[in-house]
Design a protein around this motif. Sequence first.
Motif, mmCIF file in Angstrom:
data_model
loop_
_atom_site.group_PDB
_atom_site.id
_atom_site.type_symbol
_atom_site.label_atom_id
_atom_site.label_comp_id
_atom_site.label_asym_id
_atom_site.label_seq_id
_atom_site.Cartn_x
_atom_site.Cartn_y
_atom_site.Cartn_z
ATOM 1 N N GLU A 1 2.611 82.393 114.579
ATOM 2 C CA GLU A 1 1.610 81.329 114.615
ATOM 3 C C GLU A 1 2.163 80.108 115.339
ATOM 4 N N ASP B 1 -10.006 83.298 109.415
ATOM 5 C CA ASP B 1 -11.148 82.447 109.739
ATOM 6 C C ASP B 1 -11.145 82.069 111.221
ATOM 7 N N MET B 2 -9.966 81.940 111.788
ATOM 8 C CA MET B 2 -9.822 81.570 113.188
ATOM 9 C C MET B 2 -10.226 82.715 114.116
ATOM 10 N N HIS C 1 -5.745 83.481 105.204
ATOM 11 C CA HIS C 1 -7.166 83.143 105.254
ATOM 12 C C HIS C 1 -7.473 82.256 106.460
ATOM 13 N N ARG C 2 -6.611 81.281 106.707
ATOM 14 C CA ARG C 2 -6.855 80.372 107.830
ATOM 15 C C ARG C 2 -6.859 81.124 109.164
ATOM 16 N N LEU C 3 -5.919 82.039 109.335
ATOM 17 C CA LEU C 3 -5.845 82.796 110.576
ATOM 18 C C LEU C 3 -7.035 83.756 110.721
ATOM 19 N N SER D 1 -4.306 79.499 118.307
ATOM 20 C CA SER D 1 -5.386 78.526 118.151
ATOM 21 C C SER D 1 -6.684 79.233 118.515
ATOM 22 N N ALA E 1 -2.990 81.482 101.765
ATOM 23 C CA ALA E 1 -3.772 80.429 102.422
ATOM 24 C C ALA E 1 -3.642 80.509 103.931
ATOM 25 N N GLN E 2 -2.455 80.811 104.400
ATOM 26 C CA GLN E 2 -2.215 80.938 105.840
ATOM 27 C C GLN E 2 -2.954 82.159 106.395
#
Length: 281
Positions: free
Chosen positions: A207, A246-247, A242-244, A216, A239-240
Amino acid sequence: MQSQPRVGTAPFLRNTAGCPLEGFPLAFSHRGFAPDGEENTVKAFAAAHRLGFKYLETDVHASKDGVLMVYHDDDLLRLAGDRRKVSDCTWAELSELRVAGEAIPTFDQLLETFGDSHFNVDVKEPGAARLLANAINRHGARDRVLVAAFNGLRRRKFQQLLAASAPGSPIAASPGVLGVGAATLLGRIVPLPGALYRNVDALQVPEKQGAVRVVSPKFIDHAHSAGLQVHVWVINEAAQMHRLLDMGVDGIMSDRADVLAGVMDERGYWPQSGGSGTDHA
């Protein structure tokens, strides 16, 4: 939750259009699930397999007598307490060593033991390239392997060897450090040139690299425009993950197979044994 389109055409990527995992981001167990330090062993991969993982990341070296061994480091000190290099030992010598009480497997053993699994293979040194090509041909496993190497020349050598043995039957691949570096710089500002990445199918990236953010939304969009998936390593926090996801990343590799399986299940992407993007079976 909306399924995201997956790009790429290699059979290894079973999350592309018309494939059993269409719309799924792929979950990779990094060196198996090894909470007691038994990384890259049959025990570790079996633990990941029991959790539902069918994508297993691993590393290969050549023994002194030409056997393809599953092991990460160049030397045996960290994991097996032996100061020699893998390449200085015969298969018989390596078979006597233990990693957290477990034997060091051969790559043939993994292909045979986990016949329904796909392997993301990091070729750790030049001598392993020909042995890997031979093993894949021996087991008819071209659709089950993605080859990676930090050294892009090593990956290209492998592809040349495989192409020579069966022209017209490409295998999935990801670029080395230079290819990833170019994608990191270019992908932040412009679409990636498809010609530069014509022999690879996925960008497998961290990342962040130091202070530089690699992944990104724009990077992902530019990779997709070039027909490349984006797989991110090594992500161990929910959490990381999920963020990725979602990206819009296409895959995540993790040492914490239990955490990644839980995140994928929570989002409706588990198990990854087959089925369709509608019933998630």
